[in-house]
Design a protein around this motif. Sequence first.
Motif, PDB file in Angstrom:
ATOM      1  N   SER A 368      42.754   3.717 -12.263  1.00  0.00           N
ATOM      2  CA  SER A 368      41.704   3.737 -13.276  1.00  0.00           C
ATOM      3  C   SER A 368      40.588   2.785 -12.847  1.00  0.00           C
ATOM      4  CB  SER A 368      42.270   3.305 -14.642  1.00  0.00           C
ATOM      5  OG  SER A 368      41.255   3.273 -15.610  1.00  0.00           O
ATOM      6  N   HIS A 369      39.382   3.330 -12.780  1.00  0.00           N
ATOM      7  CA  HIS A 369      38.232   2.532 -12.343  1.00  0.00           C
ATOM      8  C   HIS A 369      37.198   2.468 -13.464  1.00  0.00           C
ATOM      9  CE1 HIS A 369      35.256   0.709  -9.761  1.00  0.00           C
ATOM     10  NE2 HIS A 369      34.392   1.690 -10.008  1.00  0.00           N
ATOM     11  N   ASP A 370      36.803   1.233 -13.837  1.00  0.00           N
ATOM     12  CA  ASP A 370      35.793   0.995 -14.867  1.00  0.00           C
ATOM     13  C   ASP A 370      34.542   0.421 -14.209  1.00  0.00           C
ATOM     14  OD1 ASP A 370      37.615   1.763 -16.817  1.00  0.00           O
ATOM     15  OD2 ASP A 370      38.318  -0.284 -17.181  1.00  0.00           O
ATOM     16  N   PHE A 371      33.409   0.979 -14.585  1.00  0.00           N
ATOM     17  CA  PHE A 371      32.146   0.401 -14.107  1.00  0.00           C
ATOM     18  C   PHE A 371      31.131   0.437 -15.258  1.00  0.00           C
ATOM     19  CE2 PHE A 371      32.490   4.806 -12.941  1.00  0.00           C
ATOM     20  CZ  PHE A 371      31.265   5.391 -13.222  1.00  0.00           C
ATOM     21  N   TYR A 372      30.328  -0.605 -15.346  1.00  0.00           N
ATOM     22  CA  TYR A 372      29.451  -0.855 -16.475  1.00  0.00           C
ATOM     23  C   TYR A 372      27.987  -0.718 -16.075  1.00  0.00           C
ATOM     24  CZ  TYR A 372      33.502  -2.778 -18.954  1.00  0.00           C
ATOM     25  OH  TYR A 372      34.723  -2.946 -19.573  1.00  0.00           O
ATOM     26  N   GLY A 373      27.204  -0.253 -17.071  1.00  0.00           N
ATOM     27  CA  GLY A 373      25.756  -0.198 -16.890  1.00  0.00           C
ATOM     28  C   GLY A 373      25.122  -1.502 -17.356  1.00  0.00           C
ATOM     29  N   ASP A 374      23.825  -1.565 -17.266  1.00  0.00           N
ATOM     30  CA  ASP A 374      23.091  -2.762 -17.672  1.00  0.00           C
ATOM     31  C   ASP A 374      22.864  -2.747 -19.174  1.00  0.00           C
ATOM     32  OD1 ASP A 374      23.025  -3.403 -15.012  1.00  0.00           O
ATOM     33  OD2 ASP A 374      20.980  -2.637 -14.697  1.00  0.00           O
ATOM     34  N   ALA A 375      22.843  -3.937 -19.748  1.00  0.00           N
ATOM     35  CA  ALA A 375      22.537  -4.092 -21.165  1.00  0.00           C
ATOM     36  C   ALA A 375      21.036  -4.314 -21.326  1.00  0.00           C
ATOM     37  CB  ALA A 375      23.312  -5.271 -21.738  1.00  0.00           C
ATOM     38  N   LYS A 376      20.428  -3.674 -22.327  1.00  0.00           N
ATOM     39  CA  LYS A 376      19.006  -3.809 -22.585  1.00  0.00           C
ATOM     40  C   LYS A 376      18.781  -4.860 -23.668  1.00  0.00           C
ATOM     41  CE  LYS A 376      17.725   0.883 -21.205  1.00  0.00           C
ATOM     42  NZ  LYS A 376      17.050   2.157 -21.616  1.00  0.00           N
ATOM     43  N   LEU A 377      17.995  -5.876 -23.318  1.00  0.00           N
ATOM     44  CA  LEU A 377      17.735  -6.959 -24.258  1.00  0.00           C
ATOM     45  C   LEU A 377      16.583  -6.590 -25.188  1.00  0.00           C
ATOM     46  CD1 LEU A 377      18.058  -9.953 -21.763  1.00  0.00           C
ATOM     47  CD2 LEU A 377      19.814  -8.925 -23.215  1.00  0.00           C
ATOM     48  N   SER A 378      16.429  -7.399 -26.221  1.00  0.00           N
ATOM     49  CA  SER A 378      15.385  -7.118 -27.209  1.00  0.00           C
ATOM     50  C   SER A 378      13.985  -7.257 -26.637  1.00  0.00           C
ATOM     51  CB  SER A 378      15.532  -8.081 -28.400  1.00  0.00           C
ATOM     52  OG  SER A 378      16.808  -7.939 -28.982  1.00  0.00           O
ATOM     53  N   ASP A 379      13.811  -8.092 -25.620  1.00  0.00           N
ATOM     54  CA  ASP A 379      12.486  -8.284 -25.011  1.00  0.00           C
ATOM     55  C   ASP A 379      12.172  -7.223 -23.971  1.00  0.00           C
ATOM     56  OD1 ASP A 379      14.299  -8.994 -23.116  1.00  0.00           O
ATOM     57  OD2 ASP A 379      13.583 -11.051 -22.853  1.00  0.00           O
ATOM     58  N   GLY A 380      13.055  -6.230 -23.790  1.00  0.00           N
ATOM     59  CA  GLY A 380      12.810  -5.148 -22.852  1.00  0.00           C
ATOM     60  C   GLY A 380      13.422  -5.337 -21.494  1.00  0.00           C
ATOM     61  N   THR A 381      13.951  -6.498 -21.222  1.00  0.00           N
ATOM     62  CA  THR A 381      14.604  -6.743 -19.933  1.00  0.00           C
ATOM     63  C   THR A 381      16.043  -6.237 -19.981  1.00  0.00           C
ATOM     64  OG1 THR A 381      15.290  -8.953 -20.620  1.00  0.00           O
ATOM     65  CG2 THR A 381      13.134  -8.747 -19.489  1.00  0.00           C
ATOM     66  N   SER A 382      16.708  -6.234 -18.829  1.00  0.00           N
ATOM     67  CA  SER A 382      18.099  -5.773 -18.720  1.00  0.00           C
ATOM     68  C   SER A 382      18.965  -6.868 -18.145  1.00  0.00           C
ATOM     69  CB  SER A 382      18.170  -4.521 -17.859  1.00  0.00           C
ATOM     70  OG  SER A 382      17.712  -4.766 -16.554  1.00  0.00           O
ATOM     71  N   LEU A 383      20.229  -6.779 -18.475  1.00  0.00           N
ATOM     72  CA  LEU A 383      21.209  -7.751 -18.011  1.00  0.00           C
ATOM     73  C   LEU A 383      22.334  -7.005 -17.310  1.00  0.00           C
ATOM     74  CD1 LEU A 383      22.211 -10.705 -17.950  1.00  0.00           C
ATOM     75  CD2 LEU A 383      23.345 -10.258 -20.141  1.00  0.00           C
ATOM     76  N   SER A 384      22.559  -7.330 -16.040  1.00  0.00           N
ATOM     77  CA  SER A 384      23.568  -6.637 -15.247  1.00  0.00           C
ATOM     78  C   SER A 384      24.974  -7.026 -15.703  1.00  0.00           C
ATOM     79  CB  SER A 384      23.397  -6.963 -13.765  1.00  0.00           C
ATOM     80  OG  SER A 384      24.433  -6.359 -13.020  1.00  0.00           O
ATOM     81  N   GLN A 385      25.873  -6.028 -15.661  1.00  0.00           N
ATOM     82  CA  GLN A 385      27.280  -6.243 -16.010  1.00  0.00           C
ATOM     83  C   GLN A 385      28.211  -5.833 -14.862  1.00  0.00           C
ATOM     84  OE1 GLN A 385      28.225  -7.555 -19.167  1.00  0.00           O
ATOM     85  NE2 GLN A 385      26.031  -7.944 -19.197  1.00  0.00           N
ATOM     86  N   LYS A 386      27.700  -5.947 -13.648  1.00  0.00           N
ATOM     87  CA  LYS A 386      28.469  -5.542 -12.482  1.00  0.00           C
ATOM     88  C   LYS A 386      29.722  -6.383 -12.281  1.00  0.00           C
ATOM     89  CE  LYS A 386      25.739  -2.214 -11.086  1.00  0.00           C
ATOM     90  NZ  LYS A 386      26.200  -0.798 -11.111  1.00  0.00           N
ATOM     91  N   ASP A 387      29.712  -7.606 -12.787  1.00  0.00           N
ATOM     92  CA  ASP A 387      30.884  -8.451 -12.571  1.00  0.00           C
ATOM     93  C   ASP A 387      32.103  -7.970 -13.359  1.00  0.00           C
ATOM     94  OD1 ASP A 387      29.765  -9.011 -14.986  1.00  0.00           O
ATOM     95  OD2 ASP A 387      30.144 -11.181 -14.898  1.00  0.00           O
ATOM     96  N   GLN A 388      31.914  -6.968 -14.256  1.00  0.00           N
ATOM     97  CA  GLN A 388      33.055  -6.439 -15.012  1.00  0.00           C
ATOM     98  C   GLN A 388      33.668  -5.199 -14.356  1.00  0.00           C
ATOM     99  OE1 GLN A 388      32.897  -6.434 -19.375  1.00  0.00           O
ATOM    100  NE2 GLN A 388      30.775  -7.170 -19.254  1.00  0.00           N
ATOM    101  N   ASP A 389      33.041  -4.690 -13.300  1.00  0.00           N
ATOM    102  CA  ASP A 389      33.601  -3.506 -12.628  1.00  0.00           C
ATOM    103  C   ASP A 389      34.939  -3.855 -11.990  1.00  0.00           C
ATOM    104  OD1 ASP A 389      31.237  -2.419 -13.413  1.00  0.00           O
ATOM    105  OD2 ASP A 389      30.359  -2.265 -11.408  1.00  0.00           O
ATOM    106  N   SER A 390      35.935  -3.028 -12.266  1.00  0.00           N
ATOM    107  CA  SER A 390      37.292  -3.305 -11.764  1.00  0.00           C
ATOM    108  C   SER A 390      38.064  -1.998 -11.605  1.00  0.00           C
ATOM    109  CB  SER A 390      38.046  -4.238 -12.710  1.00  0.00           C
ATOM    110  OG  SER A 390      38.240  -3.609 -13.964  1.00  0.00           O
ATOM    111  N   THR A 391      39.177  -2.089 -10.851  1.00  0.00           N
ATOM    112  CA  THR A 391      40.065  -0.946 -10.625  1.00  0.00           C
ATOM    113  C   THR A 391      41.500  -1.400 -10.847  1.00  0.00           C
ATOM    114  OG1 THR A 391      38.543  -0.032  -8.983  1.00  0.00           O
ATOM    115  CG2 THR A 391      40.781   0.842  -9.015  1.00  0.00           C
ATOM    116  N   LEU A 392      42.247  -0.584 -11.594  1.00  0.00           N
ATOM    117  CA  LEU A 392      43.645  -0.896 -11.893  1.00  0.00           C
ATOM    118  C   LEU A 392      44.539   0.137 -11.217  1.00  0.00           C
ATOM    119  CD1 LEU A 392      45.835  -2.490 -13.442  1.00  0.00           C
ATOM    120  CD2 LEU A 392      45.457  -0.944 -15.385  1.00  0.00           C
ATOM    121  N   TYR A 393      45.484  -0.342 -10.395  1.00  0.00           N
ATOM    122  CA  TYR A 393      46.473   0.497  -9.721  1.00  0.00           C
ATOM    123  C   TYR A 393      47.846   0.188 -10.325  1.00  0.00           C
ATOM    124  CZ  TYR A 393      42.706   0.531  -6.210  1.00  0.00           C
ATOM    125  OH  TYR A 393      41.492   0.622  -5.566  1.00  0.00           O
ATOM    126  N   THR A 394      48.551   1.203 -10.726  1.00  0.00           N
ATOM    127  CA  THR A 394      49.888   1.001 -11.297  1.00  0.00           C
ATOM    128  C   THR A 394      50.869   2.034 -10.744  1.00  0.00           C
ATOM    129  OG1 THR A 394      49.417   2.435 -13.207  1.00  0.00           O
ATOM    130  CG2 THR A 394      48.972   0.076 -13.463  1.00  0.00           C
TER     131      THR A 394
END
Length: 596
Positions: A368-394
């Motif tokens: 299972s692989h999860d990857f996240y998009g950027d969050a849009k702030l109220s001022d119009g800028t974006s915040l990266s969420q790449k540090d949450q991308d992960s893969t689970l092997y079981t």
Amino acid sequence: MSGAQPENSTGRGGKAVCALLLATSMFALLRPTALHAQETELRGEVSESAILSDQQRKARQLALAAQGQQPANAAQDNAPARTYLPASAGAVPDDADTGDATATGSLFDPPAATDDMSADTAAPPKPRRRSSTAGQNAADQAKDKAADKSKKKKKSTADTSDITASTTASTTDAADGAETNADTANRRALTIDSADRQKLDPGAERTDAIEGQKKKPEDDPFAATGVKWGSFVIRPTIEQGLTATSNGDSSSAGTSALLSETALRFSAASDWRENSATIDGYGLFRETVSGYPVHDEQGRIEGQLNVDLDNELRAIAKLGYEAVPESASSPDAIAGVSKQPLRQTIDGSLAVEKHLGKMQYTLTGAVSHDFYGDAKLSDGTSLSQKDQDSTLYTATLRTGYEISPALTPFTEIEVGRRTYDQRIDNEGFERSSTRLGARAGLALDMGEKLSGEFSAGWLREAIDDKNLDAISGATVNADLKWSPERGTTIGLTGRTTVEPTTTSGESGDILYSGRLTGERQIRANLTANAALGLDWRDYIGIDGHDRVLSAEAGLTWWLNRYAGLTTRVRTEKLTSNLPGRDYTANSIFLGVKVQR
């Protein structure tokens, strides 16, 4: 004196005549005669052949009387004659030629030979008893007379045979004619409509029209019929309506809103002969009509393939894709943004099942692989969420023992590894971890009455960074369906999920989710449903927890097989010991549902 002599002479003559008559009478009385029963063999029942012989004898007597001849003396005819045996062979005709001459003409004589094959077969004559000496002497005296009459009797017998045959034929024809007349006289006349009333052959009867035949009622007359597409049957559903809610995004800062809600769902199932495949998917779109701004899109599609291999070996493959925005009530939600990041998940698994007697083994590998998009702030800028991308092997090994077809206890051992695309996150922690778990449970299969499974165990996920605590705790999983009566279904689901986080100083949390559902078919076109939910989130590394209670009730009224009206009412409340997380959301939905 001379006149007296004639009288004396006459008297002496009369006395002599009387003496002669008396002597003749005494001789006749003293003549030894065989018993009539011994001569005629009057024993046992009288056969039909004997009756026929008697009729032939009477016919011969009538023929002789017609020719002016008298029958011979009965005493002489009935007396048994000694069989003459000449010294030289061939002096007399064979037995076949003299058979008719030896007949005595008695009622109990054996029947004469005939060409009629339908006549009863005569039983062989019983052996005659040997005549007495007196009877034999009388036969010797009558031999000369019998020889003189033999030639005359042969001629008489031939004539009699012709007359007998003619008489017998006439009697048979008369009997057949009488029987035919009797059948004709007793036969019942047919009615005029007898031909119409005669029963026909069931195979020749006319079959009723299809429209007139009684159809079997459907179990669910308002269920979707589906659309045939290749070797799959697809059943699409669309639901459109309005939702009035007191909390637009289910957050502590949410307010009331009127939302337009559209839900698309479909399911597809193969009609293959051996293997099977299913595809399910949904899409949900929510847009604000008025009130609190909400722009939400989410969906999922997944497929499953079941392949039966040799030697009771079965393979199950799954593949899915999901796109869901981060919930405003999630621990990883970012405050002060106009739009939460979109989380996308691609997952797949391959399982192999093997049955050995009552033992069942299942080995499953999943990714299972999860990857996240950027969050849009109220001022119009974006915040990266790449540090949450992960893969689970079981990898999971399941062993079960079939106590009965309805009960199968099992145990599971799970090992796995979670790796992050970014080995060290933005806060400087190594979030990768190693997973280990064990469970024991029971699988139930009682048909439509009760089916599913439940299990309990322990799960531990150790993080590589020594500064972060391992995520561990008890696990509970369940998926049961119970039908107490026809038209009623009660379901219970439970799930334990490990939720990692990238929040500084926190390891993550364990979420326990439980849901009790009920569905009742009130009428064929009216269905009611209800649900109760309980979620418990336990944070690791900090003293925090969340509790979410929810309740829902709904009705669906089908106008026909393809369209219906639906409505539902829902309430949800989150209570937490952490600040800024409590909220309450109440909503009501009214819409139209169309299916195919």
